[in-house]
Design a protein around this motif. Structure first.
Motif, PDB file in Angstrom:
ATOM      1  N   ASP A  35       0.826  -1.208   0.000  1.00 43.22           N
ATOM      2  CA  ASP A  35       0.000   0.000   0.000  1.00 43.22           C
ATOM      3  C   ASP A  35       0.859   1.256   0.000  1.00 43.22           C
ATOM      4  O   ASP A  35       0.590   2.201  -0.744  1.00 43.22           O
ATOM      5  CB  ASP A  35      -0.924   0.021   1.221  1.00 43.22           C
ATOM      6  CG  ASP A  35      -2.023  -1.004   1.144  1.00 43.22           C
ATOM      7  OD1 ASP A  35      -2.260  -1.534   0.036  1.00 43.22           O
ATOM      8  OD2 ASP A  35      -2.640  -1.278   2.190  1.00 43.22           O
ATOM      9  N   PHE A  36       1.881   1.263   0.838  1.00 43.88           N
ATOM     10  CA  PHE A  36       2.790   2.410   0.911  1.00 43.88           C
ATOM     11  C   PHE A  36       3.464   2.644  -0.441  1.00 43.88           C
ATOM     12  O   PHE A  36       3.550   3.775  -0.920  1.00 43.88           O
ATOM     13  CB  PHE A  36       3.839   2.167   2.006  1.00 43.88           C
ATOM     14  CG  PHE A  36       4.853   3.268   2.112  1.00 43.88           C
ATOM     15  CD1 PHE A  36       4.548   4.431   2.808  1.00 43.88           C
ATOM     16  CD2 PHE A  36       6.108   3.149   1.528  1.00 43.88           C
ATOM     17  CE1 PHE A  36       5.472   5.452   2.915  1.00 43.88           C
ATOM     18  CE2 PHE A  36       7.035   4.159   1.628  1.00 43.88           C
ATOM     19  CZ  PHE A  36       6.724   5.312   2.326  1.00 43.88           C
ATOM     20  N   LEU A  37       3.943   1.557  -1.053  1.00 41.75           N
ATOM     21  CA  LEU A  37       4.614   1.679  -2.350  1.00 41.75           C
ATOM     22  C   LEU A  37       3.675   2.184  -3.431  1.00 41.75           C
ATOM     23  O   LEU A  37       4.061   3.017  -4.251  1.00 41.75           O
ATOM     24  CB  LEU A  37       5.202   0.336  -2.773  1.00 41.75           C
ATOM     25  CG  LEU A  37       6.459  -0.090  -2.064  1.00 41.75           C
ATOM     26  CD1 LEU A  37       6.829  -1.511  -2.460  1.00 41.75           C
ATOM     27  CD2 LEU A  37       7.593   0.860  -2.376  1.00 41.75           C
ATOM     28  N   LEU A  38       2.479   1.670  -3.453  1.00 35.84           N
ATOM     29  CA  LEU A  38       1.533   2.103  -4.481  1.00 35.84           C
ATOM     30  C   LEU A  38       1.147   3.562  -4.320  1.00 35.84           C
ATOM     31  O   LEU A  38       1.107   4.317  -5.298  1.00 35.84           O
ATOM     32  CB  LEU A  38       0.282   1.223  -4.467  1.00 35.84           C
ATOM     33  CG  LEU A  38       0.433  -0.136  -5.127  1.00 35.84           C
ATOM     34  CD1 LEU A  38      -0.826  -0.970  -4.922  1.00 35.84           C
ATOM     35  CD2 LEU A  38       0.725   0.009  -6.604  1.00 35.84           C
ATOM     36  N   ILE A  39       0.887   3.979  -3.107  1.00 42.70           N
ATOM     37  CA  ILE A  39       0.430   5.356  -2.878  1.00 42.70           C
ATOM     38  C   ILE A  39       1.587   6.347  -3.003  1.00 42.70           C
ATOM     39  O   ILE A  39       1.564   7.248  -3.843  1.00 42.70           O
ATOM     40  CB  ILE A  39      -0.260   5.481  -1.509  1.00 42.70           C
ATOM     41  CG1 ILE A  39      -1.562   4.672  -1.521  1.00 42.70           C
ATOM     42  CG2 ILE A  39      -0.541   6.940  -1.169  1.00 42.70           C
ATOM     43  CD1 ILE A  39      -2.195   4.486  -0.175  1.00 42.70           C
ATOM     44  N   TRP A  40       2.614   6.175  -2.172  1.00 39.73           N
ATOM     45  CA  TRP A  40       3.707   7.148  -2.160  1.00 39.73           C
ATOM     46  C   TRP A  40       4.646   6.977  -3.350  1.00 39.73           C
ATOM     47  O   TRP A  40       5.157   7.962  -3.891  1.00 39.73           O
ATOM     48  CB  TRP A  40       4.469   7.091  -0.845  1.00 39.73           C
ATOM     49  CG  TRP A  40       3.621   7.598   0.268  1.00 39.73           C
ATOM     50  CD1 TRP A  40       3.004   6.848   1.230  1.00 39.73           C
ATOM     51  CD2 TRP A  40       3.229   8.941   0.495  1.00 39.73           C
ATOM     52  NE1 TRP A  40       2.267   7.660   2.047  1.00 39.73           N
ATOM     53  CE2 TRP A  40       2.386   8.952   1.631  1.00 39.73           C
ATOM     54  CE3 TRP A  40       3.503  10.151  -0.140  1.00 39.73           C
ATOM     55  CZ2 TRP A  40       1.839  10.118   2.131  1.00 39.73           C
ATOM     56  CZ3 TRP A  40       2.948  11.316   0.371  1.00 39.73           C
ATOM     57  CH2 TRP A  40       2.128  11.286   1.489  1.00 39.73           C
ATOM     58  N   GLY A  41       4.867   5.731  -3.749  1.00 45.06           N
ATOM     59  CA  GLY A  41       5.683   5.504  -4.940  1.00 45.06           C
ATOM     60  C   GLY A  41       5.002   6.036  -6.187  1.00 45.06           C
ATOM     61  O   GLY A  41       5.629   6.626  -7.058  1.00 45.06           O
ATOM     62  N   GLY A  42       3.688   5.834  -6.273  1.00 44.50           N
ATOM     63  CA  GLY A  42       2.934   6.370  -7.401  1.00 44.50           C
ATOM     64  C   GLY A  42       2.922   7.881  -7.426  1.00 44.50           C
ATOM     65  O   GLY A  42       3.072   8.500  -8.483  1.00 44.50           O
ATOM     66  N   LEU A  43       2.778   8.492  -6.267  1.00 45.03           N
ATOM     67  CA  LEU A  43       2.808   9.955  -6.182  1.00 45.03           C
ATOM     68  C   LEU A  43       4.184  10.494  -6.572  1.00 45.03           C
ATOM     69  O   LEU A  43       4.275  11.462  -7.335  1.00 45.03           O
ATOM     70  CB  LEU A  43       2.440  10.403  -4.771  1.00 45.03           C
ATOM     71  CG  LEU A  43       2.334  11.901  -4.549  1.00 45.03           C
ATOM     72  CD1 LEU A  43       1.203  12.477  -5.385  1.00 45.03           C
ATOM     73  CD2 LEU A  43       2.107  12.199  -3.083  1.00 45.03           C
ATOM     74  N   PHE A  44       5.246   9.866  -6.075  1.00 49.79           N
ATOM     75  CA  PHE A  44       6.604  10.271  -6.443  1.00 49.79           C
ATOM     76  C   PHE A  44       6.823  10.083  -7.941  1.00 49.79           C
ATOM     77  O   PHE A  44       7.439  10.921  -8.595  1.00 49.79           O
ATOM     78  CB  PHE A  44       7.623   9.447  -5.642  1.00 49.79           C
ATOM     79  CG  PHE A  44       9.048   9.820  -5.915  1.00 49.79           C
ATOM     80  CD1 PHE A  44       9.591  10.968  -5.372  1.00 49.79           C
ATOM     81  CD2 PHE A  44       9.850   9.017  -6.710  1.00 49.79           C
ATOM     82  CE1 PHE A  44      10.906  11.324  -5.619  1.00 49.79           C
ATOM     83  CE2 PHE A  44      11.170   9.355  -6.964  1.00 49.79           C
ATOM     84  CZ  PHE A  44      11.692  10.509  -6.409  1.00 49.79           C
ATOM     85  N   TYR A  45       6.298   9.006  -8.483  1.00 45.73           N
ATOM     86  CA  TYR A  45       6.442   8.734  -9.912  1.00 45.73           C
ATOM     87  C   TYR A  45       5.747   9.806 -10.745  1.00 45.73           C
ATOM     88  O   TYR A  45       6.311  10.310 -11.708  1.00 45.73           O
ATOM     89  CB  TYR A  45       5.872   7.346 -10.219  1.00 45.73           C
ATOM     90  CG  TYR A  45       5.971   6.941 -11.659  1.00 45.73           C
ATOM     91  CD1 TYR A  45       7.198   6.657 -12.222  1.00 45.73           C
ATOM     92  CD2 TYR A  45       4.841   6.834 -12.456  1.00 45.73           C
ATOM     93  CE1 TYR A  45       7.305   6.272 -13.546  1.00 45.73           C
ATOM     94  CE2 TYR A  45       4.930   6.457 -13.777  1.00 45.73           C
ATOM     95  CZ  TYR A  45       6.169   6.174 -14.313  1.00 45.73           C
ATOM     96  OH  TYR A  45       6.274   5.814 -15.628  1.00 45.73           O
ATOM     97  N   VAL A  46       4.537  10.165 -10.358  1.00 45.94           N
ATOM     98  CA  VAL A  46       3.765  11.151 -11.122  1.00 45.94           C
ATOM     99  C   VAL A  46       4.371  12.548 -10.996  1.00 45.94           C
ATOM    100  O   VAL A  46       4.482  13.271 -11.990  1.00 45.94           O
ATOM    101  CB  VAL A  46       2.286  11.151 -10.666  1.00 45.94           C
ATOM    102  CG1 VAL A  46       1.531  12.341 -11.213  1.00 45.94           C
ATOM    103  CG2 VAL A  46       1.609   9.853 -11.081  1.00 45.94           C
TER     104      VAL A  46
END
Length: 133
Positions: A35-46
């Motif tokens: 969950d952490f990777l999807l949310i924060w990793g996705g935000l960092f990616y975008v």
């Protein structure tokens, strides 16, 4: 074609990198970390990575008319690894007291591989879409 370049390419790139990370960490990963990777990793990616990828892809396609199928993936991999290095530097503490070992441990290598796959997928898809134009 704009939908494929602007939405599908980043989505597939993030998904591929996420799958590589999960496969490399499958013994140590739990649901909360996913969950952490999807949310924060996705935000960092975008917010951070996608703008750099689009900037480097636009610059490479404007500057080189030949061999973009080779230069775009390589350029995106280079940008992704540089971002991973900066991420490791800032997450590890002060800039002056970083030992070299934080850049060469197993976690760092997994991060480099994950970001490299992200850059490779993005560069290949972007170059494939530009060739189809």
């Amino acid at each position: 074609m704009k939908l494929a370049r602007n939405v599908i390419t980043p989505l597939l790139s993030f998904t591929g990198a996420f799958i590589v990370y999960v496969l490399l960490q499958r013994e140590y990963i739990n649901i909360r970390e996913l969950d952490f990777l999807l949310i924060w990793g996705g935000l960092f990616y975008v917010v951070v990575i996608i703008p750099f990828f689009f900037l480097i892809c636009q610059w490479v396609t404007e500057e080189t008319s030949k061999l973009t199928f080779l230069t775009l993936p390589f350029s995106c991999i280079l940008v992704a690894v540089l971002i991973a290095l900066l991420l490791l530097t800032f997450l590890s503490g002060t800039l002056n007291n970083n030992p070299v070992s934080i850049y060469l441990n197993e976690t760092a290598l997994i991060l480099y591989l994950t970001f490299s796959v992200m850059g490779l997928i993005f560069g290949l898809l972007y170059s494939f879409i530009n060739v189809k134009k």
